[in-house]
Design a protein around this motif. Sequence first.
Motif, mmCIF file in Angstrom:
data_model
loop_
_atom_site.group_PDB
_atom_site.id
_atom_site.type_symbol
_atom_site.label_atom_id
_atom_site.label_comp_id
_atom_site.label_asym_id
_atom_site.label_seq_id
_atom_site.Cartn_x
_atom_site.Cartn_y
_atom_site.Cartn_z
ATOM 1 N N PRO A 230 0.889 -1.190 -0.022
ATOM 2 C CA PRO A 230 0.016 -0.039 -0.212
ATOM 3 C C PRO A 230 0.828 1.201 0.048
ATOM 4 O O PRO A 230 0.525 2.413 -0.602
ATOM 5 N N TYR A 231 1.966 1.218 0.856
ATOM 6 C CA TYR A 231 2.830 2.214 0.742
ATOM 7 C C TYR A 231 3.474 2.558 -0.260
ATOM 8 O O TYR A 231 3.488 3.862 -1.094
ATOM 9 N N LEU A 232 4.138 1.542 -1.212
ATOM 10 C CA LEU A 232 4.747 1.776 -2.531
ATOM 11 C C LEU A 232 3.622 2.093 -3.576
ATOM 12 O O LEU A 232 3.966 2.894 -4.501
ATOM 13 N N ALA A 233 2.405 1.811 -3.625
ATOM 14 C CA ALA A 233 1.570 1.986 -4.547
ATOM 15 C C ALA A 233 1.139 3.519 -4.621
ATOM 16 O O ALA A 233 0.868 4.120 -5.768
ATOM 17 N N ARG A 234 1.271 4.313 -3.402
ATOM 18 C CA ARG A 234 1.067 5.464 -3.486
ATOM 19 C C ARG A 234 2.238 6.599 -3.997
ATOM 20 O O ARG A 234 2.232 7.832 -4.291
ATOM 21 N N LYS A 235 3.643 6.110 -4.259
ATOM 22 C CA LYS A 235 4.782 6.589 -4.566
ATOM 23 C C LYS A 235 4.816 6.966 -5.947
ATOM 24 O O LYS A 235 4.273 6.251 -6.848
ATOM 25 N N SER A 236 5.622 7.955 -6.185
ATOM 26 C CA SER A 236 5.953 8.303 -7.755
ATOM 27 C C SER A 236 6.793 7.068 -8.276
ATOM 28 O O SER A 236 7.303 6.342 -7.614
ATOM 29 N N PHE A 237 6.993 7.231 -9.445
ATOM 30 C CA PHE A 237 7.790 6.171 -10.503
ATOM 31 C C PHE A 237 9.320 6.297 -9.862
ATOM 32 O O PHE A 237 9.943 5.268 -9.450
ATOM 33 N N TYR A 238 9.905 7.333 -9.760
ATOM 34 C CA TYR A 238 11.241 7.660 -9.170
ATOM 35 C C TYR A 238 11.499 7.274 -7.839
ATOM 36 O O TYR A 238 12.374 6.666 -7.500
ATOM 37 N N GLU A 239 10.542 7.246 -6.814
ATOM 38 C CA GLU A 239 10.506 6.852 -5.554
ATOM 39 C C GLU A 239 10.329 5.250 -5.372
ATOM 40 O O GLU A 239 11.284 4.530 -4.669
ATOM 41 N N LYS A 240 9.505 4.682 -6.301
ATOM 42 C CA LYS A 240 9.518 3.137 -6.403
ATOM 43 C C LYS A 240 10.994 2.842 -6.928
ATOM 44 O O LYS A 240 11.375 1.662 -6.439
ATOM 45 N N LYS A 241 11.457 3.511 -7.955
ATOM 46 C CA LYS A 241 12.645 2.956 -8.521
ATOM 47 C C LYS A 241 13.782 2.885 -7.518
ATOM 48 O O LYS A 241 14.674 2.159 -7.309
ATOM 49 N N GLY A 242 13.889 3.935 -6.749
ATOM 50 C CA GLY A 242 15.001 4.171 -5.652
ATOM 51 C C GLY A 242 14.745 2.971 -4.636
ATOM 52 O O GLY A 242 15.730 2.469 -4.179
ATOM 53 N N THR A 243 13.693 2.688 -4.066
ATOM 54 C CA THR A 243 13.117 1.840 -3.090
ATOM 55 C C THR A 243 13.542 0.292 -3.911
ATOM 56 O O THR A 243 14.212 -0.520 -3.109
ATOM 57 N N MET A 244 13.203 -0.081 -5.213
ATOM 58 C CA MET A 244 13.712 -1.203 -5.433
ATOM 59 C C MET A 244 15.109 -1.433 -5.392
ATOM 60 O O MET A 244 15.738 -2.661 -5.477
ATOM 61 N N LYS A 245 15.864 -0.385 -5.985
ATOM 62 C CA LYS A 245 17.483 -0.629 -5.948
ATOM 63 C C LYS A 245 17.889 -0.982 -4.496
ATOM 64 O O LYS A 245 19.025 -1.615 -4.631
ATOM 65 N N LYS A 246 17.383 -0.571 -3.507
ATOM 66 C CA LYS A 246 17.770 -1.067 -2.054
ATOM 67 C C LYS A 246 17.482 -2.324 -1.765
ATOM 68 O O LYS A 246 17.884 -3.120 -1.320
ATOM 69 N N LEU A 247 16.166 -2.835 -2.574
ATOM 70 C CA LEU A 247 15.634 -4.114 -1.943
ATOM 71 C C LEU A 247 16.428 -5.095 -2.625
ATOM 72 O O LEU A 247 16.513 -6.175 -2.185
ATOM 73 N N ILE A 248 16.592 -5.181 -3.935
ATOM 74 C CA ILE A 248 16.859 -6.265 -4.862
ATOM 75 C C ILE A 248 18.377 -6.893 -4.375
ATOM 76 O O ILE A 248 18.327 -8.092 -3.915
ATOM 77 N N PRO A 249 19.407 -6.144 -3.844
ATOM 78 C CA PRO A 249 20.545 -6.712 -3.284
ATOM 79 C C PRO A 249 20.369 -7.365 -1.890
ATOM 80 O O PRO A 249 21.142 -8.469 -1.631
ATOM 81 N N THR A 250 19.577 -6.609 -1.090
ATOM 82 C CA THR A 250 19.083 -7.304 0.319
ATOM 83 C C THR A 250 18.435 -8.460 0.253
ATOM 84 O O THR A 250 18.857 -9.465 0.791
ATOM 85 N N VAL A 251 17.354 -8.628 -0.749
ATOM 86 C CA VAL A 251 16.704 -9.713 -0.998
ATOM 87 C C VAL A 251 17.527 -10.941 -1.381
ATOM 88 O O VAL A 251 17.451 -12.316 -1.126
ATOM 89 N N THR A 252 18.514 -10.345 -2.258
ATOM 90 C CA THR A 252 19.461 -11.530 -3.045
ATOM 91 C C THR A 252 20.453 -11.893 -1.732
ATOM 92 O O THR A 252 20.498 -13.321 -1.951
#
Length: 417
Positions: A278-300
């Motif tokens: 729900p939090y990410l759905a409300r964010k802009s494209f660039y905010e989503k992009k920044g969040t994903m860059k942080k999540l991908i290495p962590t999840v890996t």
Amino acid sequence: MRYIFKNYSGEEKTVAKNYSSLVVLQGLNYVLPLLIIPFLERQLGLEKFGLVMLAQYLMAFCVAATDFGFNVTATREISILKNQKGDYSTLYFKVFWARLILLLIVFMLLCLIVFTVPRFKVEWHIYLLSYGAVMGQTLLPDWFFLGIEKMKFLTIVNVGAKILFTLLLFLFISSPADYHYVPIFNSIGFMTAGLFMFIVSMKYVSWQWPNFKDSSLFYKESFQVYISNISSQLSYAANGLILGIFAGDAVVGIYSAFDKLIIAVRKMFLPFYHAMYPYLARKSFYEKKGTMKKLIPTVTIFGCIVFLLILFVGEWVVNLIYENIEIHQNVYLFKWMGLITLFTGLSSLFHSLYAPARKLFDQRMYMMLISGIFNISLSLIIVPYFQLQGTVIAAISTELLLLFIAAYFYRKDQLNG
């Protein structure tokens, strides 16, 4: 708990609280299989244990069919209404009545399958008794409480229902002759949670009778997610069903003994994804992009650690909790199934969090549909010959393919966004 959250503010605090609630629920999903699955394997024997697990695989299809993708689309729309301080009632009952209609249709289809396919007709009552879990899941408005970001009470009720189910099993099941109690008690647990939370949800909405006007876009998007979810079950439930058809209930019991543990582990990512959605759905494209860059290495990194743990201590865990010698003899398959946890953690980041938050429902549909068709095709080719080993190969290969497809669509969206 308040001390932990005091350093957060606004939306971050809400996400953190919801994540904490979901972690508690998911923690129970780790512990209970370690109690329930070995208990059922011992008390029911491998054949009857495999039968009740086969029924649960079939019910997974039914749950996906009755949900119609609302777990994604309705959650997103509710979160937006919450942000706009809008009324939830119209959307809530568009989902509620649609799911009840689907519940009836799916039950009729289930009866048709059960009473016409000889493989299922023999133990028809097990499959129909199992449908109570689908009824409870249909009534459970978890999508609504995810959308309004109030997960604490939902978690308490779900935990209570799961504990009730577990207690009933331990109290009343003592021999293979008691196998029919498993779907009954499972249905009681789901129905209890579903009815209770439906009553609670009524304080947030005003009652409305069926009204499907001006809903074409919402149902179209939901249908895309629906196809995705059904296809996803082709990568999960179809493995157990196809194995049961070609190899019998006992072999399904072996596979389920491993699969239930893998499912418990692979779901460790879901509390965070659900809390973030729900939090990410409300964010802009660039905010989503920044969040994903942080999540991908962590999840890996986290996924690699989990896989290595399963690889090195998996045999010890399986030998500790299961008694059946056939399960012990096939433990090497469980170790390799650990790859599924790594692949699923990353692919879910794309198709269960990012794609819905970006409203990429058609891309998500293609991801799941391709992987689902691949899974069934591969299973039908190799399972008749390799049986249990063939199912494990199909499951791992499908999750790897889904990861590649999800990464492709994610990269494409990043470049075009």
